[in-house]
Motif scaffolding. Structure first.
Motif, PDB file in Angstrom:
ATOM      1  N   VAL A 100       0.855  -1.183   0.000  1.00 32.74           N
ATOM      2  CA  VAL A 100       0.000   0.000   0.000  1.00 32.74           C
ATOM      3  C   VAL A 100       0.893   1.234   0.000  1.00 32.74           C
ATOM      4  O   VAL A 100       2.038   1.188   0.469  1.00 32.74           O
ATOM      5  CB  VAL A 100      -0.954  -0.009   1.226  1.00 32.74           C
ATOM      6  CG1 VAL A 100      -0.179   0.143   2.529  1.00 32.74           C
ATOM      7  CG2 VAL A 100      -2.055   1.042   1.100  1.00 32.74           C
ATOM      8  N   ARG A 118      -5.098   0.601 -10.213  1.00 31.10           N
ATOM      9  CA  ARG A 118      -5.628  -0.174  -9.089  1.00 31.10           C
ATOM     10  C   ARG A 118      -4.548  -0.377  -8.025  1.00 31.10           C
ATOM     11  O   ARG A 118      -4.489  -1.412  -7.366  1.00 31.10           O
ATOM     12  CB  ARG A 118      -6.192  -1.515  -9.561  1.00 31.10           C
ATOM     13  CG  ARG A 118      -7.237  -1.409 -10.647  1.00 31.10           C
ATOM     14  CD  ARG A 118      -7.820  -2.765 -10.998  1.00 31.10           C
ATOM     15  NE  ARG A 118      -8.719  -3.230  -9.943  1.00 31.10           N
ATOM     16  CZ  ARG A 118     -10.024  -2.946  -9.882  1.00 31.10           C
ATOM     17  NH1 ARG A 118     -10.573  -2.175 -10.788  1.00 31.10           N
ATOM     18  NH2 ARG A 118     -10.770  -3.415  -8.913  1.00 31.10           N
ATOM     19  N   PRO A 120      -3.252   0.115  -4.434  1.00 33.31           N
ATOM     20  CA  PRO A 120      -3.820   0.488  -3.129  1.00 33.31           C
ATOM     21  C   PRO A 120      -3.117   1.728  -2.581  1.00 33.31           C
ATOM     22  O   PRO A 120      -1.897   1.737  -2.412  1.00 33.31           O
ATOM     23  CB  PRO A 120      -3.547  -0.739  -2.257  1.00 33.31           C
ATOM     24  CG  PRO A 120      -3.315  -1.861  -3.222  1.00 33.31           C
ATOM     25  CD  PRO A 120      -2.687  -1.242  -4.424  1.00 33.31           C
ATOM     26  N   TRP A 144     -10.089   1.407  -3.691  1.00 33.14           N
ATOM     27  CA  TRP A 144      -8.659   1.171  -3.454  1.00 33.14           C
ATOM     28  C   TRP A 144      -7.846   2.471  -3.453  1.00 33.14           C
ATOM     29  O   TRP A 144      -6.670   2.469  -3.164  1.00 33.14           O
ATOM     30  CB  TRP A 144      -8.098   0.216  -4.510  1.00 33.14           C
ATOM     31  CG  TRP A 144      -8.197   0.777  -5.897  1.00 33.14           C
ATOM     32  CD1 TRP A 144      -7.335   1.641  -6.513  1.00 33.14           C
ATOM     33  CD2 TRP A 144      -9.240   0.543  -6.833  1.00 33.14           C
ATOM     34  NE1 TRP A 144      -7.768   1.966  -7.770  1.00 33.14           N
ATOM     35  CE2 TRP A 144      -8.945   1.301  -7.996  1.00 33.14           C
ATOM     36  CE3 TRP A 144     -10.402  -0.229  -6.811  1.00 33.14           C
ATOM     37  CZ2 TRP A 144      -9.768   1.302  -9.123  1.00 33.14           C
ATOM     38  CZ3 TRP A 144     -11.213  -0.233  -7.927  1.00 33.14           C
ATOM     39  CH2 TRP A 144     -10.895   0.520  -9.065  1.00 33.14           C
ATOM     40  N   SER A 166     -15.137   6.438   0.109  1.00 36.51           N
ATOM     41  CA  SER A 166     -13.706   6.138   0.212  1.00 36.51           C
ATOM     42  C   SER A 166     -12.925   7.271   0.878  1.00 36.51           C
ATOM     43  O   SER A 166     -11.705   7.322   0.760  1.00 36.51           O
ATOM     44  CB  SER A 166     -13.130   5.858  -1.179  1.00 36.51           C
ATOM     45  OG  SER A 166     -13.387   6.944  -2.053  1.00 36.51           O
ATOM     46  N   ALA A 350      -8.105  -0.455   1.408  1.00 34.41           N
ATOM     47  CA  ALA A 350      -7.598  -0.223   0.055  1.00 34.41           C
ATOM     48  C   ALA A 350      -7.016  -1.502  -0.538  1.00 34.41           C
ATOM     49  O   ALA A 350      -7.251  -1.822  -1.717  1.00 34.41           O
ATOM     50  CB  ALA A 350      -6.544   0.886   0.080  1.00 34.41           C
ATOM     51  N   ALA A 354      -8.572  -3.470  -3.845  1.00 36.23           N
ATOM     52  CA  ALA A 354      -7.779  -3.725  -5.051  1.00 36.23           C
ATOM     53  C   ALA A 354      -7.753  -5.210  -5.369  1.00 36.23           C
ATOM     54  O   ALA A 354      -7.825  -5.610  -6.538  1.00 36.23           O
ATOM     55  CB  ALA A 354      -6.364  -3.195  -4.855  1.00 36.23           C
TER      56      ALA A 354
END
Length: 363
Positions: A100, A118, A120, A144, A166, A350, A354
């Motif tokens: 991440v 995509r 994270p 994500w 989000s 996230a 993803a």
């Protein structure tokens, strides 16, 4: 579960003590705190940041050395430097193998890249919205590609029609061990921060003079003309400039005081220095602007941003607040552990999104 985390910082200043401002302090403590929890952290930042960290240098040294912000902010020259740097940064993130990314860069490329690939990512927004980044934030929200702001007031500025699923508010947090509680003060006031017009240092000096309360000002002189023209004329007698101190020495000086003056003149997103003073036991006399009422709450007193006499009255009122109240508020709402808990939860959301392939527009 331990994660492999990339923390992307902004590049104006090094991520190293003594900190130039709240963003540098936030990034430094974020990396330090995540490492203490067992995560493997790489800091993507200026190459002259703290050598104790695993650093991937986005640029060799912080850009204020070569392109001073007050001369180059908003210019094509600096924009080109930053665009080139963050283009290379996103390429490095692709190769980094991170679980991440925590993006604190305030640049539009990382969230757009996360949305498109995509990747994270959790992007923390530490300032009020400005056009280039606002568009990137609006276009890049996905399960994500998550966003945090440090106050509800800031959430309203970034998403006037309501924040996406989000996005959430994660208040800044500090390591309470570094800001020890002091049960008594010496009757003086203190102001700390970057000395620049948006921080209103001159107003603190005016208010202290009106109230007859001694004041010491601490911080880096970011804007020399402002200091010379607006702050220095107020110095003398019980109003003095104490320099730019490192963390422990600053904490000791805060603890000796009886009240903090906090005087932002812009839409203050949070106010890290306010909670540092509160942790030491200082009630706060503040301008009422941005998130200051939300952060300080009933542990301070407020005045209009341009009202020195009103701030002097607020200073007198604040000094009557018991010192244990601000410390308890920080312990309850703004500890480093609380902040890290919330960030870790966002990281895992996230990562899971993803992995699960949720549609980009679901949020």
């Amino acid at each position: 579960m331990a994660l492999k985390i990339a923390v992307v910082a902004h590049l104006r200043h090094p991520i190293a003590a003594p900190f130039m401002g709240g963003m540098e302090a936030h990034a430094w403590h974020l990396v330090r705190g995540l490492r203490a929890r067992g995560h493997q952290v790489t800091l993507y930042a200026a190459g002259d940041s703290d050598p104790d960290f695993r650093i991937h240098p986005i640029i060799a040294r912080h850009y204020d050395q070569d392109y001073p912000w007050h001369d180059f902010h908003g210019t094509d020259v600096l924009n080109a430097v930053l665009d080139d740097a963050f283009a290379r940064c996103t390429e490095a993130l692709d190769r980094g193998g991170h679980d991440v990314v925590h993006n604190n860069s305030l640049h539009r490329f990382p969230p757009r890249h996360a949305f498109a690939t995509r990747m994270p990512m959790v992007t923390s927004l530490h300032v009020p919205p400005f056009d280039g980044l606002r568009r990137a934030v609006q276009d890049s929200a996905a399960p994500w590609s998550r966003f945090t702001v440090c106050s509800a007031q800031q959430a309203g500025l970034w998403w006037p029609a309501g924040a996406p699923e989000s996005a959430e508010v994660v208040g800044n947090g500090i390591d309470l061990r570094l800001w020890p509680f002091a049960p008594t003060g010496d009757g003086s006031a203190v102001w700390a921060g970057r000395i620049t017009p948006t921080k209103g240092t001159h107003l603190a000096a005016q208010a202290a003079r009106i109230a007859g309360v001694p004041l010491t000002i601490f911080g880096t002189i970011e804007h020399r003309d402002y200091f010379e023209d607006m702050v220095r004329p107020h110095l003398g007698g019980d109003i003095r400039y104490g320099g730019h101190l490192e963390g422990r020495e600053l904490a000791e000086n805060l603890g000796r005081s009886s009240v903090m003056l906090f005087t932002p003149q812009w839409q203050e997103p949070f106010g890290l220095v306010a909670i540092e003073g509160m942790a030491c036991g200082l009630p706060v006399a503040s301008t009422r602007i941005g998130a200051t009422p939300e952060v300080i709450g009933d542990c301070g007193s407020f005045a209009a941003p341009d009202d020195a006499a009103g701030l002097a009255r607020a200073l007198t009122r604040a000094m009557r607040i018991p010192r244990h109240a601000p410390r308890r508020r920080v312990e309850r709402l703004f500890s480093l552990d609380r902040m890290l808990d919330r960030y870790e939860a966002n990281y895992r959301q996230a990562i899971d999104a993803a992995r699960d392939g949720i549609d980009a527009r679901a949020s």
